[in-house]
Design an enzyme around this catalytic site. Structure first.
Site, PDB file in Angstrom:
ATOM      1  N   CYS A 183      -2.242  15.329  25.924  1.00 40.68           N
ATOM      2  CA  CYS A 183      -3.581  15.049  25.387  1.00 40.68           C
ATOM      3  C   CYS A 183      -4.551  16.238  25.408  1.00 40.68           C
ATOM      4  CB  CYS A 183      -4.203  13.847  26.087  1.00 40.68           C
ATOM      5  SG  CYS A 183      -3.151  12.958  27.209  1.00 40.68           S
TER       6      CYS A 183
ATOM      7  N   ARG B 173       6.899  16.063  35.110  1.00 43.75           N
ATOM      8  CA  ARG B 173       6.213  15.378  36.204  1.00 43.75           C
ATOM      9  C   ARG B 173       7.117  15.413  37.431  1.00 43.75           C
ATOM     10  NH1 ARG B 173       3.745  10.118  32.862  1.00 43.75           N
ATOM     11  NH2 ARG B 173       2.611  11.395  31.323  1.00 43.75           N
TER      12      ARG B 173
ATOM     13  N   GLN C 202       7.917  13.224  24.723  1.00 38.28           N
ATOM     14  CA  GLN C 202       7.240  12.028  24.230  1.00 38.28           C
ATOM     15  C   GLN C 202       7.006  12.104  22.730  1.00 38.28           C
ATOM     16  OE1 GLN C 202       3.737  12.154  26.905  1.00 38.28           O
ATOM     17  NE2 GLN C 202       4.355  10.098  27.536  1.00 38.28           N
TER      18      GLN C 202
ATOM     19  N   ASP D  16       4.416  11.684  21.165  1.00 36.28           N
ATOM     20  CA  ASP D  16       3.010  11.547  21.548  1.00 36.28           C
ATOM     21  C   ASP D  16       2.111  11.715  20.335  1.00 36.28           C
ATOM     22  OD1 ASP D  16       1.201  10.983  23.448  1.00 36.28           O
ATOM     23  OD2 ASP D  16       1.429  12.824  24.585  1.00 36.28           O
TER      24      ASP D  16
ATOM     25  N   HIS E 206      -2.157  11.339  18.981  1.00 38.22           N
ATOM     26  CA  HIS E 206      -3.566  11.126  19.306  1.00 38.22           C
ATOM     27  C   HIS E 206      -4.358  11.029  18.019  1.00 38.22           C
ATOM     28  CE1 HIS E 206      -2.034  12.791  23.113  1.00 38.22           C
ATOM     29  NE2 HIS E 206      -2.859  11.905  23.632  1.00 38.22           N
TER      30      HIS E 206
ATOM     31  N   LYS F 237      -6.643  -0.852  26.769  1.00 35.49           N
ATOM     32  CA  LYS F 237      -5.418  -0.421  26.100  1.00 35.49           C
ATOM     33  C   LYS F 237      -4.572  -1.629  25.724  1.00 35.49           C
ATOM     34  CE  LYS F 237      -3.004   0.273  30.530  1.00 35.49           C
ATOM     35  NZ  LYS F 237      -2.247   1.219  31.376  1.00 35.49           N
TER      36      LYS F 237
ATOM     37  N   HIS G 174      -5.012   7.340  22.427  1.00 39.70           N
ATOM     38  CA  HIS G 174      -3.684   7.780  22.863  1.00 39.70           C
ATOM     39  C   HIS G 174      -2.683   6.739  22.373  1.00 39.70           C
ATOM     40  CE1 HIS G 174      -5.482  10.451  26.064  1.00 39.70           C
ATOM     41  NE2 HIS G 174      -6.438   9.539  25.980  1.00 39.70           N
TER      42      HIS G 174
END
Length: 635
Positions: free
Chosen positions: A333, A362, A380, A382, A384, A464, A510
């Site tokens: 992000c 991580r 991911q 991912d 946005h 969310k 997100h």
């Protein structure tokens, strides 16, 4: 008089204080026998609980979800009771309910063996058959500490010692065993009939690796014999489908001690990966996303601004160069906001959708790693979306529709939708929370989705949606998400010029569909038992000759199919055709093509589909069209 209101709205009156058990008995002998607990004003209590004022009451039985929770909680105590009888020197620690069962941690001088588990389970059944009453008493904290120290249960004494002074604690006893617990519990051990101990694992005392390693015994408990058997059958099937086992057998990937928590993809596994990634890349392209790529390492100062350095640093891999601290990104992000901030953005540019196949790291604890499902390095899908408050609902509708199609294409048809709302600790005005929650709810309704509310489970910065898919075994996997975030654009000073000419903060959404590609591929492998549909299969067609005289024709067939874009494996080994067919069948090839002299003379192929389905002899063109149709239909 005490007035009790039952779930159907009817009321019953009693001359004075009355227990839950007595209310059940007054309704009927059958209910009295089935009662496990009661529920008063949303709180589950023992059947021995005394009601002293007017109250609504539900009688909890094994048919209720709360009843199953009480059964599992009580079975954990039954496990500890049995262990103490068989191994008196063992010390008991904690034993909570978990999904589908329970566990209890013990301190003992030697490891428990499989034979020990058999003996413990047998003793549990014997104790349950005694139908001993389960009774509750309350002690002041210090008396409870002294009690457990006096019987040598030092772990229990330590747990109680951490409770604030002056508070009371409740203890539950059955036969010769007494345990610290809030409750509630079944009224007697005879209610516990359908359980099984599953395995032993290690667990640090209080989850701290600096403490003693305890032994954790896992078990499962159910309301009926059929439910227990169904669960055990599901576990057997899950073991057959285990992605780690299939990953080895199908030569897809391996995990290596030289890099724990990361995946070594083999050629066939990487082919699957590429199919998933390229499919998702087309999804990005066809739905208004611009693909971006951010760096792996970012300055610690950025993570301080976002708040991750303070709250998440122990889970981040860090490094240093030229006296500057950096971290491998655990999420994408912040990088996307930095890309967004390059150049002035206008309200006309919004919504602006970025997507990235971002590599994240991580520092997960070793004990939490699990095949490719939970790793330290992952990618991911991912995305946005930068938008205004008024655009949240439309973006939610578009994303939900897209997610549903993607899941269908991968073979998942059942999705659970949850809307997680404002937690107790949060930032932002109540008005902004109202707008965001309402926009997500309206978006789900407009998409035709029935959804559950998860009160208080939103992020501290916004609500969310969680999208959870069900697999072939009924297991649930939360993969997709849509999160409303006004916080990070604020922290990193992202702006757009509004229609009024002044500067405004965008809302950041997100969103992810498959989430971690590693985890999603693991789910796919287990969903399909390794027999991936033709469009995903690493090898779509195996071409086999019967004798050397068809070798050139087999090469021609293989090359023709490859030129049409199919993934083909040519097997010209000097082995019996039955052996070769069996071997490729075990590798779960969607199609096996066999060519002999007749097929060679006719310019045809004999086709077998996965599952030993003989499709007969057909022209090469007809076979190519069939495979192309299967791939197009994602069947």
């Amino acid at each position: 008089m005490i007035q009790i209101t039952l779930p159907d709205g009817s009321t019953r009156e009693y001359p004075g204080p009355v227990t839950v058990a007595e209310v059940a008995a007054s309704i009927g002998a059958g209910l009295a026998k089935a009662a496990l607990a009661g529920k008063i004003d949303g709180k589950v209590v023992d059947t021995s609980h005394t009601i002293t004022a007017n109250a609504p009451l539900s009688i909890i039985t094994a048919k209720d979800a709360d009843g199953l929770e009480v059964i599992r909680h009580s079975t954990a105590h039954l496990l500890a009771y049995a262990v103490k009888q068989l191994f008196p020197e063992a010390q008991v620690t904690i034993g909570p309910v978990i999904e589908n069962g329970f566990f209890y941690d013990f301190s003992y001088k030697r490891p428990f063996t499989p034979e020990d588990l058999v003996a413990i389970e047998k003793r549990m059944a014997e104790l349950a058959a005694k139908d001993e009453p389960v009774t509750r008493r309350v002690l002041p904290r210090d008396e409870a500490v002294a009690h457990f120290k006096g019987i040598g249960e030092h772990y229990k004494a330590e747990i109680i010692g951490s409770i604030p002074a002056g508070e009371d604690v409740s203890l539950y006893a059955e036969g010769g065993f007494e345990d610290l617990c809030r409750g509630p519990h079944v009224p007697s051990t005879g209610k516990l009939k359908f359980f099984k101990l599953m395995k032993v694992a290690g667990a640090y005392w209080r989850g701290d690796h600096r403490n003693e390693m305890l032994q954790r015994i896992y078990g499962t408990a159910w309301a009926t014999k059929d439910e227990l058997q169904q669960y055990l059958t599901m576990l057997e099937e899950a073991e057959k489908r285990d992605h780690r086992k299939l990953g080895r057998e199908l030569d897809l990937f391996h995990i290596d001690e030289h890099s724990p928590g990361t995946v070594f993809w083999h050629p066939k596994g990487w082919t699957v990966w590429q199919e998933v990634e390229q499919y998702m890349r087309r999804v990005y392209r066809d739905n208004g996303y611009q693909e971006v790529k951010g760096p792996q390492i970012l300055d610690a100062a950025l993570w301080e601004k976002t708040g991750h350095w303070e709250k998440y640093r122990e889970n981040m891999f860090t490094t240093e160069s030229e006296k500057r601290d950096y971290a491998l990104k655990p999420m994408n992000c912040p990088g996307h906001i930095l890309i967004y901030k390059q150049g002035i953005k206008s309200y006309r540019d919004l919504p602006l959708r970025f997507g990235e196949f971002g590599n994240c790291h991580r520092n997960e604890p070793t004990g939490g790693l699990h095949g490719i499902m939970r790793v330290r390095a992952f990618t991911q899908d991912d995305g946005h979306i930068f938008c205004t408050e008024d655009q949240i609902q439309d973006e939610c509708v578009a994303f939900t529709t897209l997610l549903q199609k993607v899941y269908r294409d991968f073979g998942f048809t059942e999705i659970i939708y949850k809307l997680a709302t404002r937690p107790e600790k949060r930032i932002g005005s109540e008005e902004s929370w109202d707008k965001a929650e309402d926009a997500l709810a309206r978006g789900l309704r407009a998409s035709g989705c029935d959804f559950e509310i998860s009160p208080g489970d939103g992020a501290f910065y916004g609500p969310k949606i969680e999208y959870t898919l069900k697999d072939a075994l009924g297991r649930q996997w939360q993969c997709g998400t849509m999160q409303v975030d006004p916080n990070m654009p604020e922290r990193l000073d992202a702006e757009f010029v509004g229609e009024d000419g002044s500067r405004h903060r965008p809302i950041m959404l997100h969103r992810a569909i498959v989430g971690s590609l590693e985890r999603f591929i693991g789910i796919l492998i287990e969903q399909h038992s390794g027999a991936l549909p033709a469009w995903l299969a690493p090898v779509q067609v195996a071409v086999l000759n019967i004798t050397d005289s068809q070798a050139d024709y087999a090469r021609h067939v293989s090359k023709t199919l490859q030129n049409q874009g199919l993934r083909v494996e040519l097997d010209l080994r000097n082995e019996k055709i039955t052996y070769k067919i069996r071997e490729h069948s075990m590798q779960k090839r969607p199609f096996i093509v066999v060519v002999g002299d007749k097929e060679k003379a006719a310019g045809a192929v004999a086709v077998r589909a996965r599952g030993n389905h003989d499709l007969g002899v057909m022209s090469l063109e007809a076979f190519s069209q069939k495979v192309a149709q299967d791939i197009q239909n994602k069947s």
